[in-house]
Design a protein around this motif. Structure first.
Motif, PDB file in Angstrom:
ATOM      1  N   ASP A  64      96.573  18.686 156.419  1.00 14.88           N
ATOM      2  CA  ASP A  64      98.148  19.048 156.715  1.00 14.88           C
ATOM      3  C   ASP A  64      98.463  19.296 155.847  1.00 14.88           C
ATOM      4  OD1 ASP A  64      98.219  17.512 153.646  1.00 14.88           O
ATOM      5  OD2 ASP A  64      97.655  15.641 154.861  1.00 14.88           O
ATOM      6  N   GLY A  65      98.729  20.394 154.882  1.00 15.76           N
ATOM      7  CA  GLY A  65      99.452  21.258 154.670  1.00 15.76           C
ATOM      8  C   GLY A  65      99.972  20.510 152.838  1.00 15.76           C
ATOM      9  N   ARG A  66      99.483  19.812 152.657  1.00 18.42           N
ATOM     10  CA  ARG A  66     100.485  19.253 151.561  1.00 18.42           C
ATOM     11  C   ARG A  66      99.707  19.122 150.266  1.00 18.42           C
ATOM     12  NH1 ARG A  66     101.371  13.091 153.692  1.00 18.42           N
ATOM     13  NH2 ARG A  66     101.991  12.250 151.558  1.00 18.42           N
ATOM     14  N   SER A  67      98.299  19.390 150.413  1.00 18.82           N
ATOM     15  CA  SER A  67      97.227  19.471 148.750  1.00 18.82           C
ATOM     16  C   SER A  67      96.744  21.288 149.184  1.00 18.82           C
ATOM     17  CB  SER A  67      96.327  18.567 148.885  1.00 18.82           C
ATOM     18  OG  SER A  67      97.442  17.333 148.636  1.00 18.82           O
ATOM     19  N   ILE A  68      96.684  21.051 148.028  1.00 24.36           N
ATOM     20  CA  ILE A  68      95.187  22.509 147.477  1.00 24.36           C
ATOM     21  C   ILE A  68      94.410  22.467 146.434  1.00 24.36           C
ATOM     22  CG2 ILE A  68      95.830  25.045 146.526  1.00 24.36           C
ATOM     23  CD1 ILE A  68      98.302  24.979 146.862  1.00 24.36           C
ATOM     24  N   ALA A  69      93.292  22.718 147.107  1.00 25.05           N
ATOM     25  CA  ALA A  69      91.827  21.969 146.408  1.00 25.05           C
ATOM     26  C   ALA A  69      91.602  23.941 145.503  1.00 25.05           C
ATOM     27  CB  ALA A  69      90.656  22.511 147.131  1.00 25.05           C
ATOM     28  N   PHE A  70      91.338  24.011 144.633  1.00 25.07           N
ATOM     29  CA  PHE A  70      90.972  25.006 144.181  1.00 25.07           C
ATOM     30  C   PHE A  70      90.273  25.377 142.901  1.00 25.07           C
ATOM     31  CE2 PHE A  70      94.484  23.233 141.630  1.00 25.07           C
ATOM     32  CZ  PHE A  70      94.044  22.886 140.048  1.00 25.07           C
ATOM     33  N   THR A  71      89.999  26.393 142.425  1.00 24.25           N
ATOM     34  CA  THR A  71      88.832  26.530 141.222  1.00 24.25           C
ATOM     35  C   THR A  71      88.718  26.172 139.939  1.00 24.25           C
ATOM     36  OG1 THR A  71      87.619  28.613 142.177  1.00 24.25           O
ATOM     37  CG2 THR A  71      86.745  26.694 143.156  1.00 24.25           C
ATOM     38  N   GLY A  72      88.346  27.033 138.916  1.00 24.92           N
ATOM     39  CA  GLY A  72      88.713  27.438 137.724  1.00 24.92           C
ATOM     40  C   GLY A  72      88.483  26.656 136.530  1.00 24.92           C
ATOM     41  N   ALA A  73      88.789  26.752 135.204  1.00 20.05           N
ATOM     42  CA  ALA A  73      88.586  26.151 133.848  1.00 20.05           C
ATOM     43  C   ALA A  73      89.989  26.624 132.841  1.00 20.05           C
ATOM     44  CB  ALA A  73      87.260  26.647 133.693  1.00 20.05           C
ATOM     45  N   ASP A  74      90.148  25.805 132.265  1.00 14.38           N
ATOM     46  CA  ASP A  74      91.255  26.051 131.295  1.00 14.38           C
ATOM     47  C   ASP A  74      91.329  27.175 130.369  1.00 14.38           C
ATOM     48  OD1 ASP A  74      92.968  23.782 131.294  1.00 14.38           O
ATOM     49  OD2 ASP A  74      91.279  22.508 131.040  1.00 14.38           O
ATOM     50  N   SER A  75      91.952  27.914 129.582  1.00 17.77           N
ATOM     51  CA  SER A  75      91.714  29.456 129.445  1.00 17.77           C
ATOM     52  C   SER A  75      90.888  29.537 127.928  1.00 17.77           C
ATOM     53  CB  SER A  75      92.887  30.207 129.202  1.00 17.77           C
ATOM     54  OG  SER A  75      92.754  31.239 128.171  1.00 17.77           O
ATOM     55  N   SER A  76      89.384  29.700 127.683  1.00 23.53           N
ATOM     56  CA  SER A  76      88.963  29.833 126.614  1.00 23.53           C
ATOM     57  C   SER A  76      88.309  31.324 126.432  1.00 23.53           C
ATOM     58  CB  SER A  76      87.671  29.708 127.504  1.00 23.53           C
ATOM     59  OG  SER A  76      87.041  29.283 126.507  1.00 23.53           O
ATOM     60  N   ARG A  77      87.730  31.601 125.453  1.00 24.41           N
ATOM     61  CA  ARG A  77      87.493  32.498 124.701  1.00 24.41           C
ATOM     62  C   ARG A  77      85.607  32.527 124.810  1.00 24.41           C
ATOM     63  NH1 ARG A  77      87.572  36.332 119.604  1.00 24.41           N
ATOM     64  NH2 ARG A  77      86.777  37.420 121.667  1.00 24.41           N
TER      65      ARG A  77
END
Length: 454
Positions: A64-77
């Motif tokens: 419906d164009g109203r949401s985005i799914a994505f992957t990842g994680a907060d910045s970290s070393r």
């Protein structure tokens, strides 16, 4: 502003493209951070959607164009951290993690046709299957397909018929169709290698788990020659994967089949540092690469030796890239192997930082730069243990390699020569990272290895 390929997708109305990237004047100093952006096609205006620093990738827009799914994680070393799966509004509001405590890297993220949730693949203990999670979150992901296989999700119809690629230890990759409403055995749509494999007796494979240092449990596979006789004694090849954050799996391997067909038992291991076992396991080599991964490899060799069918005097070790790091490390820490084939290695982290196309990867593995704390850089470099090496060593690297450049191999070769260790350096013309992008070189690599081992 990113070092590798990026994910992007059109919005359903065709007015915008959502993509990952990093619009930052200091991008040269960025190792892994990225954001999700939206490009207005008509005006060319770019708007940043995510705001938290992190590695945000693989955007997929809802039907419906109203949401985005994505992957990842907060910045970290952290050297490795399993990615999570998130959903947010098309304007970046209401970000929520929907993957719960899965602790595996989601890939092939695909919206359900009705927008109710997300299907995705995930590598897990040497396999890959398809999972589902509601877009609203609050419910743990559930496994939809099952099996000792590597299965991808390439496309999904409105009736939840999926198409992907499937491979197993005895089946090379082929296109398959499978039903996500009533999961069962995938239906093979192609059989690309049927003529090649007709009448060929393939090697068998055995999955093993064994203990290692620090209470770790390690998964590995033993490949046995066709017509295997446990009463005989076979030569062993320990083949080590690269990355170091990668995962050996149950996919068809021509190389392993070839070695087995020539009478070798092959051991391939997912030591600590590998993916598919969670963040803690994958990050166990942080600031210490190599270290416990070596323990896991040697414990695997001991486990196979305990089966009684391996000749301890005919054991060989090999690997490329991260496998080159570890194979050179192995021969600097034990004399148990009769020969080694060290391919595209890193043997000197200090010089690597100035030669490679991924310098920030190198710096991130250490607490401080080498001009402040050189001891750790030297401690983790195989070159510093070359004084222990007695193992005859074959070195192979592509002349155009920018990832683990030829000078790394040359440094090691010259050091081995100075110590009068039997060694040969093979330079692969026209090859970048690895030595097998051309079919002839792929075959030559294996033939050179077996010739050296014999």
């Amino acid at each position: 502003g990113l070092e590798s390929g990026v994910g992007y997708e059109w919005t359903p109305d065709g007015k915008s493209i959502v993509f990952e990237g990093l619009k930052d004047p200091a991008a040269d100093y960025n190792y892994r951070n990225s954001h999700i952006y939206s490009l207005d096609v008509a005006s060319g205006a770019i708007r940043q959607i995510t705001q938290r620093p992190g590695t945000w990738t693989d955007p997929s827009v809802s039907p419906d164009g109203r949401s985005i799914a994505f992957t990842g994680a907060d910045s970290s070393r952290m050297s490795y951290r399993a990615a999570d799966l998130y959903v947010m509004g098309i304007d970046g509001v209401n970000i929520r993690k929907v993957s719960g405590s899965l602790d595996r890297d989601p890939g092939d993220v695909t919206w359900a046709p009705d927008g109710s949730g997300l299907y995705f693949s995930a590598g897990d203990r040497g396999t890959s299957n398809v999972w589902f999670v509601p877009a609203a979150g609050g419910t743990a992901p559930r496994k939809v397909t099952d099996g000792v296989q590597m299965l991808s999700l390439s496309s999904l119809s409105r009736t939840l018929t999926a198409v992907g690629i499937r491979t197993t230890f005895t089946d090379p990759p082929d296109v398959v169709r499978y039903d996500l409403k009533r999961p069962g055995a995938p239906q093979r749509l192609t059989n690309v290698n049927a003529d090649v494999l007709a009448g060929v007796k393939l090697a068998g494979e055995e999955e093993i788990w064994y203990p290692s240092s620090g209470g770790a449990r390690v998964q590995a596979w033993i490949v046995k020659p066709p017509g295997f006789d446990p009463a005989k004694k076979y030569p062993l090849i320990l083949e080590i994967h690269g990355g170091p954050h990668g995962m050996y799996n149950v996919a068809f391997s021509y190389m392993f089949q070839n070695f087995a067909a020539n009478g070798y038992v092959v051991l391939y291991v997912n030591p600590r540092g590998s993916t598919g076992y969670g963040t803690a396991f994958g990050n166990a080599i942080e600031r210490a690469y190599p270290s416990v991964d070596y323990d896991d490899l040697i414990a695997g060799v001991d486990t196979v030796l305990g089966r009684g069918y391996v000749d301890a005097k005919r054991m060989y070790v090999s690997g490329c890239s991260g496998g080159g790091v570890l194979s050179s490390w192995v021969i600097g820490h034990t004399t148990r192997f009769a020969a080694a084939a060290v391919r595209c290695p890193v043997i000197d982290w200090i010089s690597m930082a100035g030669q490679t196309d991924i310098p920030l990867f190198t710096y991130n593995f250490f607490d401080a730069p080498f001009w402040e704390k050189p001891d750790q850089w030297l401690k983790q470099s195989s070159l510093m243990y070359v004084g222990n090496v007695t193992t005859p060593t074959l070195l192979m690297t592509g002349e155009l390699d920018m990832r683990t450049p030829m000078p790394q191999t040359e440094e090691y070769y010259q050091a081995l020569k100075m110590r009068h260790v039997p060694t040969v350096l093979l330079r692969f013309s026209g090859e970048y990272h690895g030595t097998g992008s051309k079919p002839t070189n792929f075959m030559r690599t294996q033939l050179y290895m077996m010739s050296w081992f014999q």
